[in-house]
Design a protein around this motif. Structure first.
Motif, PDB file in Angstrom:
ATOM      1  N   ASN A 413     -23.177  30.172  23.955  1.00  0.00           N
ATOM      2  CA  ASN A 413     -24.384  30.074  23.298  1.00  0.00           C
ATOM      3  C   ASN A 413     -24.277  30.828  21.906  1.00  0.00           C
ATOM      4  O   ASN A 413     -24.357  32.264  21.821  1.00  0.00           O
ATOM      5  CB  ASN A 413     -25.585  29.754  24.033  1.00  0.00           C
ATOM      6  CG  ASN A 413     -27.043  28.941  22.962  1.00  0.00           C
ATOM      7  OD1 ASN A 413     -27.014  29.662  21.698  1.00  0.00           O
ATOM      8  ND2 ASN A 413     -27.532  28.660  23.783  1.00  0.00           N
ATOM      9  N   ARG A 414     -23.822  30.218  20.633  1.00  0.00           N
ATOM     10  CA  ARG A 414     -23.887  30.684  19.936  1.00  0.00           C
ATOM     11  C   ARG A 414     -22.463  31.743  20.049  1.00  0.00           C
ATOM     12  O   ARG A 414     -22.449  32.916  19.399  1.00  0.00           O
ATOM     13  CB  ARG A 414     -24.962  31.709  19.162  1.00  0.00           C
ATOM     14  CG  ARG A 414     -25.885  30.488  18.627  1.00  0.00           C
ATOM     15  CD  ARG A 414     -27.539  31.535  18.537  1.00  0.00           C
ATOM     16  NE  ARG A 414     -27.208  31.935  17.298  1.00  0.00           N
ATOM     17  CZ  ARG A 414     -27.985  33.689  17.791  1.00  0.00           C
ATOM     18  NH1 ARG A 414     -27.952  34.510  18.734  1.00  0.00           N
ATOM     19  NH2 ARG A 414     -27.651  34.325  16.790  1.00  0.00           N
ATOM     20  N   GLY A 415     -21.530  31.414  21.008  1.00  0.00           N
ATOM     21  CA  GLY A 415     -20.127  32.566  21.307  1.00  0.00           C
ATOM     22  C   GLY A 415     -20.658  33.273  21.807  1.00  0.00           C
ATOM     23  O   GLY A 415     -19.678  33.777  22.618  1.00  0.00           O
ATOM     24  N   THR A 416     -21.336  33.525  22.639  1.00  0.00           N
ATOM     25  CA  THR A 416     -22.397  34.518  23.132  1.00  0.00           C
ATOM     26  C   THR A 416     -21.610  34.261  25.226  1.00  0.00           C
ATOM     27  O   THR A 416     -22.850  33.246  25.259  1.00  0.00           O
ATOM     28  CB  THR A 416     -23.205  35.624  23.458  1.00  0.00           C
ATOM     29  OG1 THR A 416     -23.098  36.625  22.001  1.00  0.00           O
ATOM     30  CG2 THR A 416     -24.302  36.927  23.872  1.00  0.00           C
ATOM     31  N   LYS A 417     -22.085  34.670  25.587  1.00  0.00           N
ATOM     32  CA  LYS A 417     -21.470  34.230  27.346  1.00  0.00           C
ATOM     33  C   LYS A 417     -22.562  34.156  27.446  1.00  0.00           C
ATOM     34  O   LYS A 417     -23.362  35.441  28.439  1.00  0.00           O
ATOM     35  CB  LYS A 417     -19.938  35.004  28.103  1.00  0.00           C
ATOM     36  CG  LYS A 417     -20.176  34.213  29.398  1.00  0.00           C
ATOM     37  CD  LYS A 417     -19.230  34.796  30.557  1.00  0.00           C
ATOM     38  CE  LYS A 417     -19.841  35.873  31.074  1.00  0.00           C
ATOM     39  NZ  LYS A 417     -19.457  36.419  32.344  1.00  0.00           N
ATOM     40  N   VAL A 418     -23.297  33.119  28.194  1.00  0.00           N
ATOM     41  CA  VAL A 418     -24.675  33.152  28.701  1.00  0.00           C
ATOM     42  C   VAL A 418     -24.597  33.299  30.270  1.00  0.00           C
ATOM     43  O   VAL A 418     -26.159  32.916  30.973  1.00  0.00           O
ATOM     44  CB  VAL A 418     -26.175  32.678  27.968  1.00  0.00           C
ATOM     45  CG1 VAL A 418     -26.400  33.284  26.686  1.00  0.00           C
ATOM     46  CG2 VAL A 418     -25.205  30.893  27.874  1.00  0.00           C
ATOM     47  N   PHE A 419     -23.587  32.421  30.723  1.00  0.00           N
ATOM     48  CA  PHE A 419     -23.534  31.771  32.534  1.00  0.00           C
ATOM     49  C   PHE A 419     -22.546  31.920  32.431  1.00  0.00           C
ATOM     50  O   PHE A 419     -21.561  31.638  31.865  1.00  0.00           O
ATOM     51  CB  PHE A 419     -24.471  30.500  32.324  1.00  0.00           C
ATOM     52  CG  PHE A 419     -24.639  29.998  33.751  1.00  0.00           C
ATOM     53  CD1 PHE A 419     -25.193  29.939  34.356  1.00  0.00           C
ATOM     54  CD2 PHE A 419     -22.869  29.352  34.262  1.00  0.00           C
ATOM     55  CE1 PHE A 419     -25.582  30.043  36.031  1.00  0.00           C
ATOM     56  CE2 PHE A 419     -22.828  29.173  35.737  1.00  0.00           C
ATOM     57  CZ  PHE A 419     -24.374  29.437  36.599  1.00  0.00           C
ATOM     58  N   PRO A 420     -21.331  32.717  33.976  1.00  0.00           N
ATOM     59  CA  PRO A 420     -23.305  32.808  34.752  1.00  0.00           C
ATOM     60  C   PRO A 420     -23.494  34.296  34.568  1.00  0.00           C
ATOM     61  O   PRO A 420     -22.883  35.653  33.137  1.00  0.00           O
ATOM     62  CB  PRO A 420     -22.198  33.269  36.099  1.00  0.00           C
ATOM     63  CG  PRO A 420     -20.717  33.384  35.948  1.00  0.00           C
ATOM     64  CD  PRO A 420     -20.768  32.996  34.534  1.00  0.00           C
ATOM     65  N   ASP A 421     -24.270  35.074  35.183  1.00  0.00           N
ATOM     66  CA  ASP A 421     -24.692  36.656  34.173  1.00  0.00           C
ATOM     67  C   ASP A 421     -25.972  36.989  33.434  1.00  0.00           C
ATOM     68  O   ASP A 421     -25.117  37.465  32.313  1.00  0.00           O
ATOM     69  CB  ASP A 421     -23.826  37.913  34.264  1.00  0.00           C
ATOM     70  CG  ASP A 421     -23.370  37.634  36.389  1.00  0.00           C
ATOM     71  OD1 ASP A 421     -23.662  37.384  36.743  1.00  0.00           O
ATOM     72  OD2 ASP A 421     -22.209  37.486  35.978  1.00  0.00           O
TER      73      ASP A 421
END
Ligand code: NAD
Length: 484
Positions: A413-421
């Motif tokens: 989301n917005r370039g940042t990994k949010v899944f998993p963890d």
């Protein structure tokens, strides 16, 4: 001696007609062999209801002569008018913007005595391709388009420019520590083409620290080549710190066509008063003379102009209201042109005289296609419109549509990994990128991707865009999420 060369001339708006008259007067007296076709562009054309600011007959003239000497124009206030510069650049395929930024100390005050930098800016691609999308209410995107061919053309131009103009070094600015694929390609092509020019020193700077160095120590640079956005910003910075925004000319070069102009605008408040400095347009015209194979005339004009500056004959902007101790006589546009004409055949004593060799009309070689590599479909990024919420719930929702050989690998989301963890500090927006790939080693077919999208639609998930993932000789042709 070369033939008379047809060129197209536009007098433009504001101070345009005065500085064009002065420039053409100097060129004529210096013996330039030109057959001039005049066209009308700019404010009057816009106000007649032509949103491009240029009419069909004018375009025909440009396509005929292939050489355009353009005075600045005024873009009317209010929306709906297309940028004439962008239109001309795209219409004529002008891929290279060349802007010499020179200090003329001590005659023109500058913070950087001796500065002599040429910015070569890619002119067609990058974030200026004009491809933007509001995919969701919260997120808008602008595509940064970089092509192998585009990089080769501009980098080739920069090295050829260096060779023809006796320059010693070409520097490349990119941000390839962050944009590893797009700016990485530009940097890679710079190394590739640079290897063909062993006599030229080469270096690469990350654009942020490079820009800082340029603003602080421009003497460290010679020719600098860069992608469009950095070039747009830094060519203005370079011209400004040279102390010479009103004095700089610029060339826009394409495979077949070329346009030459001053870098400043139409300065409407100064119009019609015989005040404006014609030097920027004159320097643009000097580049044009070299381009059309009249380097001896370019040299006569440029050296006479340097002698005029050195003799202290200055327009108001250089005289700085009596504050420039080197100004001996403050003159108007016409008188300045007359002073240059009187010095034709002379060379400056203190400023460095220029010499121009005959330049090949077209430095453009046929560049090779991108290197061959085994290209395989490796998955898909599905962008969905979904409100910000617990990423684990979005993960579960997307895992439910996985299958048929495609697994959910990650969500960002917005370039940042949010899944998993997911991490608690990540701020979320309403656009989620969901990456689907097969188990290691398996191939993906377009049909698998279509089926995945169908399952998304069936589950009521709003897909706003997809990006196919490819590998090249097994290496990812897409950026990885962190930790991937
Ligand atoms: P400008 O460059 O016209 O003027 C900025 C300042 O520099 C003013 O104070 C002006 O008096 C001075 N100046 C500029 N050229 C000068 C010269 N030759 N001699 C002496 N002084 C000079 O920029 P602006 O005021 O922001 O824009 C005016 C108009 O020009 C706008 O309509 C803009 O869209 C247009 N413009 C056109 C071009 C182009 O055609 N290539 C480029 C930039 C701006």
């Amino acid at each position: 001696m070369s033939q008379v060369v047809p060129i197209t001339v536009a007098r433009g708006d504001g101070i345009g007609p005065e500085i064009m008259d002065a420039t053409l007067f100097i060129l004529k007296e210096a013996g330039a062999r030109l057959a001039i076709e005049e066209i009308e562009i700019g404010e009057k054309v816009y106000l007649r209801g032509n949103t491009a600011g240029i009419e069909k007959e004018a375009i025909e003239s440009l396509l005929r002569t292939k050489v355009f000497l353009k005075a600045p124009i005024t873009t009317p206030q209010g929306g709906g008018f297309k940028s004439l510069n962008v239109t001309t650049r795209k219409l004529l395929g002008l891929y290279a913007n060349v802007r010499p930024c020179v200090a003329y100390d001590p005659f023109i005050p500058t913070k950087h005595p001796g500065m002599d930098v040429v910015i070569v800016r890619e002119n067609e691609e990058d974030l200026y391709a004009g491809i933007e999308y509001f995919h969701t209410p919260d997120q808008v995107q602008c595509l940064k388009v970089i092509t192998y061919g585009g990089c080769r053309r501009i980098v080739r131009y920069a090295f050829e420019y260096a060779v023809r103009n006796n320059r010693k070094k070409v520097t490349c600015f990119t941000k390839d520590n962050i944009m590893k694929l797009t700016d990485g390609l530009f940097h890679r092509v710079f190394d590739e083409i640079g290897a063909e020019y062993p006599q030229i020193e080469k270096e690469h700077w990350i654009v942020d620290i490079g820009a800082a160095k340029l603003a602080d120590t421009p003497g460290a640079f010679d020719v600098i080549v860069m992608p469009n956005l950095y070039g747009d910003i830094l060519s203005d910075v370079a011209a400004q710190i040279a102390g010479s925004v009103g004095l700089a000319g610029s060339a826009n070069i394409g495979r077949e066509y070329a346009m030459f102009e001053a870098i400043h605008g139409s300065a409407p408040r100064r119009a019609g008063q015989n005040l404006a400095n014609p030097s920027g347009l004159l320097m643009g015209a000097v580049m044009m003379l070299v381009h059309i194979g009249q380097p001896e005339v370019a040299e006569r004009v440029h050296n006479a102009w340097l002698k005029t500056i050195e003799d202290g004959i200055h327009t108001y902007d250089v005289a700085k209201e009596g504050k420039n101790p080197y100004t001996k006589q403050q003159v108007g546009t016409r008188e300045f042109a007359q002073a240059v004409v009187e010095r034709l055949g002379q060379k400056p004593q203190q400023l460095k005289a220029v010499s121009y060799a005959a330049a090949p009309q077209n430095v453009q070689k046929d560049e090779p296609p991108p290197p061959a590599a085994k290209r395989e479909l490796a998955g898909v990024d599905v962008f969905i419109h979904h409100p910000p919420e617990d990423p684990n719930r979005v993960g579960a929702m997307m895992q439910a549509v996985a299958g048929d050989g495609l697994e959910l690998v990650m969500i960002s989301n917005r370039g940042t990994k949010v899944f998993p963890d997911p991490l608690p500090a990540t701020l979320l927006c309403d656009t989620w990128r969901c990456r689907f790939q097969p188990k290691a080693g398996a191939a993906v077919t377009p049909r698998q991707i279509l089926s995945l999208l169908e399952r998304c639609v069936g589950a009521g998930i709003e897909v706003v865009k997809t990006e196919h993932l490819y590998t090249y000789d097994g290496k990812p042709g897409y950026s990885l999420g962190q930790g991937q």
